[in-house]
Design a protein around this motif. Sequence first.
Motif, PDB file in Angstrom:
ATOM      1  N   GLY A 117      97.291  65.806  -6.821  1.00 42.05           N
ATOM      2  CA  GLY A 117      95.852  66.024  -6.994  1.00 42.05           C
ATOM      3  C   GLY A 117      95.562  66.671  -8.339  1.00 42.05           C
ATOM      4  N   LEU A 118      96.379  67.662  -8.708  1.00 42.64           N
ATOM      5  CA  LEU A 118      96.184  68.329 -10.000  1.00 42.64           C
ATOM      6  C   LEU A 118      96.510  67.377 -11.145  1.00 42.64           C
ATOM      7  N   LEU A 148      88.988  65.865  -3.771  1.00 46.27           N
ATOM      8  CA  LEU A 148      88.553  66.533  -5.015  1.00 46.27           C
ATOM      9  C   LEU A 148      87.037  66.458  -5.198  1.00 46.27           C
ATOM     10  N   ALA A 201      85.459  73.052 -11.328  1.00 45.33           N
ATOM     11  CA  ALA A 201      86.544  73.336 -12.269  1.00 45.33           C
ATOM     12  C   ALA A 201      86.113  74.411 -13.267  1.00 45.33           C
ATOM     13  N   LEU A 217      93.484  65.406 -11.941  1.00 46.64           N
ATOM     14  CA  LEU A 217      92.536  66.164 -12.772  1.00 46.64           C
ATOM     15  C   LEU A 217      93.028  66.240 -14.213  1.00 46.64           C
ATOM     16  N   HIS A 218      94.333  66.335 -14.354  1.00 43.32           N
ATOM     17  CA  HIS A 218      94.961  66.463 -15.668  1.00 43.32           C
ATOM     18  C   HIS A 218      94.888  65.157 -16.469  1.00 43.32           C
ATOM     19  N   PHE A 247      85.658  69.471  -7.575  1.00 43.42           N
ATOM     20  CA  PHE A 247      86.516  69.435  -8.763  1.00 43.42           C
ATOM     21  C   PHE A 247      86.392  68.104  -9.504  1.00 43.42           C
ATOM     22  N   ILE A 288      85.239  65.198 -14.429  1.00 42.17           N
ATOM     23  CA  ILE A 288      85.572  66.519 -13.885  1.00 42.17           C
ATOM     24  C   ILE A 288      84.300  67.150 -13.325  1.00 42.17           C
ATOM     25  N   GLY A 289      84.421  67.828 -12.193  1.00 48.47           N
ATOM     26  CA  GLY A 289      83.262  68.424 -11.531  1.00 48.47           C
ATOM     27  C   GLY A 289      83.084  69.897 -11.870  1.00 48.47           C
ATOM     28  N   LEU A 294      93.035  61.415  -2.351  1.00 50.65           N
ATOM     29  CA  LEU A 294      93.011  62.634  -3.160  1.00 50.65           C
ATOM     30  C   LEU A 294      91.676  62.795  -3.886  1.00 50.65           C
ATOM     31  N   PHE A 351      92.277  63.529 -17.180  1.00 54.72           N
ATOM     32  CA  PHE A 351      91.069  63.495 -18.008  1.00 54.72           C
ATOM     33  C   PHE A 351      91.325  64.265 -19.301  1.00 54.72           C
ATOM     34  N   SER A 352      90.652  63.852 -20.376  1.00 49.45           N
ATOM     35  CA  SER A 352      90.787  64.563 -21.640  1.00 49.45           C
ATOM     36  C   SER A 352      89.438  64.538 -22.340  1.00 49.45           C
ATOM     37  N   ALA A 381     100.381  68.808  -6.245  1.00 49.14           N
ATOM     38  CA  ALA A 381     100.742  68.449  -7.624  1.00 49.14           C
ATOM     39  C   ALA A 381     100.097  67.121  -8.025  1.00 49.14           C
TER      40      ALA A 381
END
Lengths: 253, 257
Positions: free
Chosen positions: A9-10, A46, A67, A13-14, A51, A63-64, A42, A16-17, A7
Amino acid sequence: MFASSLANGLALLHSFSAAQPSLSHGELAQRTGLSKSSITRLTGTLVELGFLRFDPEIRRYTIGSAAVTAGFGLLVSLSIRQVALPWMQAFADRQHGSVSMGMRCGDEMVYVETCRSHDAVDFRPDVGGAIPIVATAMGRAWLAAQSSALQRQVSAELRAADPRAWRCHRSAMMGELDAFASRGFCISRGDFQPAVHAAAVPLRSVVEGEVLVVNCGVPAVLLGRDGLRERIGPGLLELARRIDAAWASGPRG
Amino acid sequence: MNEELEQGATLARGLQLLQCFGPGERPLGNGELAIRTGLDKATVARLTYTLVALGYLRRDAGLRKYRPGPGILRLAYPLLASMAIRQIARPLMKELATRVHGIVGLGIRDRANMVYVDAAYGPDVPPPYIDRGMTVPVLASAIGAAWLARAQASEREQAINQARVSEPGRYAASAMRIQQAFRDLDARGYCVSRGYLSPSREAVAVPLGTALRSELYVFNCAAATDGATAEEVRAVLGPLLVEMVARVEMGVGLRPL
């Protein structure tokens, strides 16, 4: 039973926008509240899995490409997108707006397909973009298509997830749920993006167990006083029934 | 295993589960996921529970199996939405695709593959189509060859190493393939290949002159041979794609107007 490292790690990623597509180590720490050493571990994982990528020129993460690859299975399974695309594009061009298809993800709707007309619009919807259920025509139309029990349950979740947005938009949303029964579409007059007004219709086709919704957002200046209710909404209703008919008769690759 | 290593491993396993749901995959249950990943079923159950709670998987209660969830699409959005090159290239890609009755794609590298981030089609082009997120092997496509010929040596090495495990056959021929890619890009300005998605097409590919924010973008163009020889089709598509990429480079500021 919650896997908190997954959670976390995700959540990284979350962070970023579209407005913040690159973040530094420190910014990631600030946004997630994780310790710097956790972030080091983490982000290491990633980056290794593709990712995230680290851009040494600016010393920031983005983001990689893994994804992008990861979403392909879902896009392929929603093969109604291919059926709908030509109709959606024609409607977008005719109305000088953008037409998208979306599915529910928690308290948001996520776009699975988007067509834009050539006109430049500030808000650029794209696949993977997410918009709040309570403030948008698409979210309201999705809710309108659910059973009243599920509507109550989701409403409670929306209120808990964002009390302020709920207070702002609740009465407009409830009004749209009522109006849906008579006119078959929902609208939002700039509740999400002030300059863009939108209408939305849920598809009757249930794809992969999901109710999908099509919307059309048009710059408010192009709409006139009643354009949304008299032109966009009814046109979108016709578009949705065409997509349903084509999906019911066509191959389901 | 100590706690620190465990953190990264749990995250990696969770992402590995997500990657099981590739194109054409049926819904998968915890048992099937355990077999595919080599993890024990209790670990898989804990990871799928977490992924469902966060919207990355959807659980079909009737089947007691999982499907990919819309949260997966959200992950790539900040990357795709901030790629200004997509907006700049889109009308040019559409124009070229229409002109050659073919497909024009834009891709970046993902491990041993190229992944498409955009595509344009000419009218009445038959499937198979390129779609966002679709991948083709770096070592078996024109778009991959063009990437190999322009990538930094360290990145090229990384991609080849990743192919060593997943595609040993292609890995064995990789040195030859790289040399050919260098020669093609040098001599003609584009790399070539039989269409990877459809053998009745020929494909050409051209990389941007340099990386943008350290990401190397590559364009390809494919069209049906329709009775012409491969060489004839390439000789038409190649120069047109080179010209299109030059216009993209002007648009993104890599080349003076």
